[in-house]
Motif scaffolding. Structure first.
Motif, PDB file in Angstrom:
ATOM      1  N   UNK A 133       0.869  -1.181   0.000  1.00 19.11           N
ATOM      2  CA  UNK A 133       0.000   0.000   0.000  1.00 19.11           C
ATOM      3  C   UNK A 133       0.904   1.228   0.000  1.00 19.11           C
ATOM      4  N   UNK A 134       0.877   1.988  -1.084  1.00 18.07           N
ATOM      5  CA  UNK A 134       1.704   3.190  -1.188  1.00 18.07           C
ATOM      6  C   UNK A 134       0.946   4.314  -0.489  1.00 18.07           C
ATOM      7  N   UNK A 135       1.371   4.650   0.708  1.00 18.17           N
ATOM      8  CA  UNK A 135       0.610   5.621   1.495  1.00 18.17           C
ATOM      9  C   UNK A 135       0.966   7.052   1.078  1.00 18.17           C
ATOM     10  N   UNK A 136      -0.014   7.942   1.203  1.00 14.87           N
ATOM     11  CA  UNK A 136       0.191   9.338   0.850  1.00 14.87           C
ATOM     12  C   UNK A 136       0.642   9.505  -0.590  1.00 14.87           C
ATOM     13  N   UNK A 137       0.067   8.741  -1.501  1.00 15.55           N
ATOM     14  CA  UNK A 137       0.527   8.759  -2.896  1.00 15.55           C
ATOM     15  C   UNK A 137       0.342  10.143  -3.507  1.00 15.55           C
ATOM     16  N   UNK A 138       1.416  10.608  -4.157  1.00 10.55           N
ATOM     17  CA  UNK A 138       1.380  11.932  -4.790  1.00 10.55           C
ATOM     18  C   UNK A 138       2.013  11.910  -6.180  1.00 10.55           C
ATOM     19  N   UNK A 139       2.020  10.730  -6.793  1.00 10.98           N
ATOM     20  CA  UNK A 139       2.585  10.615  -8.130  1.00 10.98           C
ATOM     21  C   UNK A 139       1.568  10.933  -9.213  1.00 10.98           C
ATOM     22  N   UNK A 140       2.037  10.914 -10.446  1.00 15.19           N
ATOM     23  CA  UNK A 140       1.150  11.198 -11.573  1.00 15.19           C
ATOM     24  C   UNK A 140       0.493   9.915 -12.080  1.00 15.19           C
ATOM     25  N   UNK A 141      -0.302  10.040 -13.138  1.00 15.00           N
ATOM     26  CA  UNK A 141      -1.068   8.912 -13.651  1.00 15.00           C
ATOM     27  C   UNK A 141      -0.153   7.792 -14.152  1.00 15.00           C
ATOM     28  N   UNK A 142       0.924   8.142 -14.831  1.00 10.51           N
ATOM     29  CA  UNK A 142       1.829   7.127 -15.361  1.00 10.51           C
ATOM     30  C   UNK A 142       2.427   6.279 -14.240  1.00 10.51           C
ATOM     31  N   UNK A 143       2.907   6.943 -13.183  1.00  5.08           N
ATOM     32  CA  UNK A 143       3.469   6.211 -12.043  1.00  5.08           C
ATOM     33  C   UNK A 143       2.394   5.362 -11.378  1.00  5.08           C
ATOM     34  N   UNK A 144       1.207   5.938 -11.221  1.00  6.23           N
ATOM     35  CA  UNK A 144       0.104   5.195 -10.597  1.00  6.23           C
ATOM     36  C   UNK A 144      -0.187   3.913 -11.371  1.00  6.23           C
ATOM     37  N   UNK A 145      -0.264   4.018 -12.680  1.00  3.63           N
ATOM     38  CA  UNK A 145      -0.572   2.851 -13.500  1.00  3.63           C
ATOM     39  C   UNK A 145       0.520   1.792 -13.402  1.00  3.63           C
ATOM     40  N   UNK A 146       1.770   2.237 -13.343  1.00  5.87           N
ATOM     41  CA  UNK A 146       2.875   1.281 -13.229  1.00  5.87           C
ATOM     42  C   UNK A 146       2.823   0.536 -11.895  1.00  5.87           C
ATOM     43  N   UNK A 147       2.531   1.267 -10.830  1.00  8.61           N
ATOM     44  CA  UNK A 147       2.437   0.633  -9.512  1.00  8.61           C
ATOM     45  C   UNK A 147       1.257  -0.324  -9.439  1.00  8.61           C
ATOM     46  N   UNK A 148       0.135   0.091  -9.990  1.00  6.35           N
ATOM     47  CA  UNK A 148      -1.051  -0.756  -9.981  1.00  6.35           C
ATOM     48  C   UNK A 148      -0.805  -2.059 -10.740  1.00  6.35           C
ATOM     49  N   UNK A 149      -0.048  -1.993 -11.821  1.00  7.09           N
ATOM     50  CA  UNK A 149       0.246  -3.189 -12.614  1.00  7.09           C
ATOM     51  C   UNK A 149       1.054  -4.213 -11.823  1.00  7.09           C
ATOM     52  N   UNK A 150       1.821  -3.745 -10.846  1.00  9.76           N
ATOM     53  CA  UNK A 150       2.648  -4.672 -10.055  1.00  9.76           C
ATOM     54  C   UNK A 150       1.905  -5.220  -8.836  1.00  9.76           C
ATOM     55  N   UNK A 151       0.626  -4.851  -8.682  1.00  8.52           N
ATOM     56  CA  UNK A 151      -0.158  -5.377  -7.561  1.00  8.52           C
ATOM     57  C   UNK A 151      -0.215  -4.471  -6.350  1.00  8.52           C
ATOM     58  N   UNK A 152       0.211  -3.215  -6.518  1.00  9.82           N
ATOM     59  CA  UNK A 152       0.167  -2.271  -5.395  1.00  9.82           C
ATOM     60  C   UNK A 152      -1.223  -1.657  -5.248  1.00  9.82           C
ATOM     61  N   UNK A 153      -1.490  -1.154  -4.049  1.00 17.55           N
ATOM     62  CA  UNK A 153      -2.656  -0.323  -3.764  1.00 17.55           C
ATOM     63  C   UNK A 153      -2.156   1.098  -3.548  1.00 17.55           C
ATOM     64  N   UNK A 154      -3.005   2.084  -3.821  1.00 19.67           N
ATOM     65  CA  UNK A 154      -2.636   3.483  -3.626  1.00 19.67           C
ATOM     66  C   UNK A 154      -3.542   4.104  -2.573  1.00 19.67           C
ATOM     67  N   UNK A 155      -2.931   4.807  -1.624  1.00 21.36           N
ATOM     68  CA  UNK A 155      -3.697   5.464  -0.558  1.00 21.36           C
ATOM     69  C   UNK A 155      -3.517   6.970  -0.658  1.00 21.36           C
ATOM     70  N   UNK A 156      -4.635   7.681  -0.604  1.00 20.39           N
ATOM     71  CA  UNK A 156      -4.636   9.140  -0.737  1.00 20.39           C
ATOM     72  C   UNK A 156      -5.188   9.764   0.540  1.00 20.39           C
ATOM     73  N   UNK A 157      -4.730  10.985   0.816  1.00 22.64           N
ATOM     74  CA  UNK A 157      -5.198  11.688   2.004  1.00 22.64           C
ATOM     75  C   UNK A 157      -5.326  13.171   1.771  1.00 22.64           C
ATOM     76  N   UNK A 158      -4.538  13.938   2.484  1.00 23.44           N
ATOM     77  CA  UNK A 158      -4.619  15.393   2.450  1.00 23.44           C
ATOM     78  C   UNK A 158      -4.486  15.960   1.034  1.00 23.44           C
ATOM     79  N   UNK A 159      -3.749  15.289   0.178  1.00 23.02           N
ATOM     80  CA  UNK A 159      -3.508  15.803  -1.173  1.00 23.02           C
ATOM     81  C   UNK A 159      -4.807  15.999  -1.951  1.00 23.02           C
ATOM     82  N   UNK A 160      -5.869  15.290  -1.588  1.00 20.17           N
ATOM     83  CA  UNK A 160      -7.144  15.417  -2.299  1.00 20.17           C
ATOM     84  C   UNK A 160      -7.781  16.787  -2.109  1.00 20.17           C
ATOM     85  N   UNK A 161      -7.305  17.538  -1.123  1.00 19.02           N
ATOM     86  CA  UNK A 161      -7.850  18.870  -0.853  1.00 19.02           C
ATOM     87  C   UNK A 161      -6.997  19.971  -1.500  1.00 19.02           C
ATOM     88  N   UNK A 162      -5.946  19.576  -2.187  1.00 24.46           N
ATOM     89  CA  UNK A 162      -5.026  20.547  -2.753  1.00 24.46           C
ATOM     90  C   UNK A 162      -5.196  20.652  -4.269  1.00 24.46           C
TER      91      UNK A 162
END
Length: 225
Positions: A133-162
């Protein structure tokens, strides 16, 4: 609360530094501060990259601490290129956490700063089977897609308000079945507020988000499916 008898879907705070009665929280616990007890608080335990040079000796205790029933995740651990700690040392310590997670069959909570390519490389090289689980994820779409392909989960928090268009784009494209939400170290931010913002951004009912993320948590915590 017994995980196996987890009731109706509820707010899941996958990574926080502050206990809260709201929903289910996974309390981040630094390995050097871990105390053996009969805690009913769900925890993650690991050696944060920021603390490696000062507390490297405690790594001998990692497996013993992480094997406790209420410790659901290994971490937070990871890689941080914004600090002075030698990066090769960070990688060595990270590998030890990966080995512990694989040995105990427990997923990991990952801290990553300016190190997503390194993380991807180590994910592939280690052939890790446990979810990360990549906590506090702040990468772009390309990085997100690469991580997701390897079986990772993405966790978002405060960044959603920015105003971070590239991160928001990545969030909107993150499938709900690979998504978590968190408050991290923000005392003033409630997990309900994070869910409300996430539901608004994704334009879905908040209950749908609660239900699906609860399912994600159950899958990782119980190793179902």
């Amino acid at each position: 609360m017994n995980i196996s008898s987890m009731p109706t879907p509820t707010y899941i705070n996958i990574h926080t530094h502050h206990p809260s009665p709201q929903g289910i929280t996974v309390l981040n616990t630094f390995l050097q501060e871990f105390q053996e007890n009969d805690s009913q608080q769900y925890q993650s335990v690991g050696l944060h990259p920021w603390h490696i040079e000062e507390h490297q000796g405690v790594l001998n205790n990692l497996t013993k601490a992480a094997d406790r029933k209420h410790v659901l995740f290994i971490g937070e651990t990871g890689l941080d290129r914004a600090i002075d700690t030698p990066f090769e040392l960070q990688k060595e310590v990270f590998v030890q956490h990966i080995q512990c997670a694989e040995q105990l069959s427990k997923p990991m909570i990952i801290h990553a700063v300016r190190s997503y390519p390194d993380l991807l490389q180590m994910r592939k090289q280690s052939k890790a089977q446990q979810p990360w689980v990549i906590h506090g994820f702040q990468g772009n779409l390309q990085i997100a897609q690469q991580l997701l392909k390897t079986g990772c989960y993405l966790s978002y928090g405060e960044v959603l308000f920015k105003n971070r268009p590239k991160v928001i784009e990545a969030f909107l494209q993150t499938p709900i079945d690979r998504l978590f939400l968190e408050t991290d170290d923000k005392k003033e931010l409630s997990i309900q507020q994070v869910y409300e913002q996430a539901a608004q951004l994704k334009e879905i009912p908040i209950f749908t988000l609660i239900e699906r993320i609860s399912s994600n948590f159950r899958k990782l915590a119980l190793f179902e499916g």
